[in-house]
Write a protein that holds these residues in place. Structure first.
Motif, PDB file in Angstrom:
ATOM      1  N   LEU A   1       2.476 -18.455 -13.236  1.00  0.00           N
ATOM      2  CA  LEU A   1       2.770 -17.082 -13.801  1.00  0.00           C
ATOM      3  C   LEU A   1       1.732 -16.956 -15.119  1.00  0.00           C
ATOM      4  N   PHE A   2       1.516 -17.929 -16.050  1.00  0.00           N
ATOM      5  CA  PHE A   2       0.703 -17.907 -17.069  1.00  0.00           C
ATOM      6  C   PHE A   2      -0.840 -17.778 -16.566  1.00  0.00           C
ATOM      7  N   ALA A   3      -1.050 -18.603 -15.678  1.00  0.00           N
ATOM      8  CA  ALA A   3      -2.481 -18.523 -15.142  1.00  0.00           C
ATOM      9  C   ALA A   3      -2.962 -17.119 -14.570  1.00  0.00           C
ATOM     10  N   GLN A   4      -1.958 -16.365 -13.881  1.00  0.00           N
ATOM     11  CA  GLN A   4      -2.057 -15.140 -13.410  1.00  0.00           C
ATOM     12  C   GLN A   4      -2.266 -14.425 -14.362  1.00  0.00           C
ATOM     13  N   LYS A   5      -1.477 -14.178 -15.436  1.00  0.00           N
ATOM     14  CA  LYS A   5      -1.719 -13.439 -16.604  1.00  0.00           C
ATOM     15  C   LYS A   5      -3.137 -13.715 -17.426  1.00  0.00           C
ATOM     16  N   ASN A   6      -3.460 -14.878 -17.440  1.00  0.00           N
ATOM     17  CA  ASN A   6      -4.715 -15.220 -18.274  1.00  0.00           C
ATOM     18  C   ASN A   6      -5.910 -14.775 -17.721  1.00  0.00           C
TER      19      ASN A   6
END
Length: 227
Positions: A215-220
């Motif tokens: 989820l964090f990778a997608q947001k970044n």
């Protein structure tokens, strides 16, 4: 065929009204039928232009998806103070849009407190930022809000409201959403509660399978595209 069409149209309107898949009509929720709003994620902006008007609020929580999921309006810090709180968080919205939705409620109700989340990402240089010296038209808004940014009335509101409610009651998309809502009632489905809060039910399954890193990778990646 004409009779069939009229019966089908009437059934579509009745089903969509009773299920209210997009939180547009203020219909009572029923456990196992329309408690969770499975299809709400794609219609949050439309929903939060109308849904807050069904209640009386003295406190607004304003921001993006992190606010929508991160600040529960039923938290004891609000309930202990007797505050009537609505979470007006909008996923992916910039500061201008967030404030438009907030002012749309403030101009209609005696709101006393606004908790506005400021995200540093909102102030990064973007391609769509107005050039220096360009005059901003504060009388414009998203089109479906009753009031513009400066408090003036929206001349397009009546027509836009009719279109939005037509999409909610009479469209096949809404009928499909209503059927999905009835069929997919479960603790792991998308939802927004009656105070606009996103409980993040659908993220629990994703985190359990992929872990929070995905989820964090997608947001970044999304944030880097906007810069």
């Amino acid at each position: 065929m004409a009779l069939f069409f009229m019966v089908f149209a009437a059934c579509t309107v009745v089903i969509n009204y009773l299920i209210d898949p997009y939180l547009m009509l203020g219909v009572e929720r029923r456990e196992g039928l329309n408690q969770g709003k499975v299809a709400i994620n794609e219609h949050v902006r439309m929903s939060k232009a109308y849904h807050p008007t069904f209640g009386k609020w003295d406190t607004l929580i304003v921001g993006n998806s992190r606010v929508e999921m991160g600040i529960n309006p039923t938290h004891r810090c609000f309930t202990a103070a007797g505050a009537r709180v609505y979470n007006l968080g909008l996923p992916g919205a910039g500061v201008r849009e967030q404030l438009e939705y907030a002012l749309n409620i403030i101009y209609a109700q005696p709101v006393q407190r606004v908790y506005l989340s400021i995200d540093f990402v909102d102030f990064l240089l973007r391609r769509d930022r107005p050039a220096p010296g360009v005059e901003i038209d504060w009388s414009k808004n998203t089109g479906r809000l009753r009031y513009a940014f400066d408090g003036s009335g929206n001349n397009e509101y009546t027509w836009t409201s009719l279109v939005d409610h037509y999409r909610t009651l009479f469209s096949l998309d809404a009928l499909i959403s209503s059927i999905r809502t009835m069929a997919l009632q479960s603790p792991g489905q998308s939802d927004r509660d009656d105070q606009g809060f996103n409980p993040g039910n659908d993220f629990r399954t994703s985190v359990a399978i992929e872990g929070p890193h995905a989820l964090f990778a997608q947001k970044n990646a999304h944030a880097q595209e906007e810069v």
